[in-house]
Enzyme design. Sequence first.
Site: not given
Ligand code: AMP
Ligand code: ZN
Length: 122
Positions: A10, A52, A96, A109, A111
Site C-alpha cells: 500500500c 490501513h 472517492n 484518504h 482530499h
Molecule cells: P483517489 O484514490 O482517486 O482519491 O486519488 C488518489 C490521489 O492520490 C490522487 O489525487 C493522486 O494524485 C494521489 N497520489 C498518488 N500517489 C501519491 C503520492 N506518492 N504522493 C502524493 N499523492 C499521491
Molecule cells: Zn494502506
Amino acid sequence: MSTLDKLDNCIFCKIAQGLIPSRKVYEDDEIFAFDDIHPLAPVHFLIIPKMHLVSMAHVGPEHGALLGRILLLAPQLALAQGCRPYPEGGFRILTNTGAEGGQEVQHLHIHVMGGPRPWLKR
Ligand code: AMP
Ligand code: ZN
C-alpha cells in the site's frame, strides 16, 4: 492479509511510515497528511489514517472517533496551508470510494482542496 503485506503493498501505508517521501502537512499518532502529488487546486492535500483502512465502505462504529478527528483537522490544516477563511475562501473535502466512486488508491484518504479559482479539473 498481514500488517506486513499491507505495508508492502500500500503506497499510502508506506507514505505514513516515511518509506516513500511526501511533503508532510501534519502527523500525529493516528493521522498523517501530505500534499497530493498531482494537485488539482492551489492547496491540495490528503489526510489519511495511519492504520490501513481501505475506504469509506469499510468503516464501522469503531472508526467513529478517528474519522471525527480527521474531519476536525481538515479546516485547521486548510487554513494553515493557505486557504482563505470562510466565506470568501473555504475549501472542498472529497472522499472517492470504490471504482465507480473514482478511488485509485485503496487506503482511505480525504482530499482537501482550496485556494483561488480556477482549479484544474480531472
Ligand atoms: P483517489 O484514490 O482517486 O482519491 O486519488 C488518489 C490521489 O492520490 C490522487 O489525487 C493522486 O494524485 C494521489 N497520489 C498518488 N500517489 C501519491 C503520492 N506518492 N504522493 C502524493 N499523492 C499521491
Ligand atoms: Zn494502506
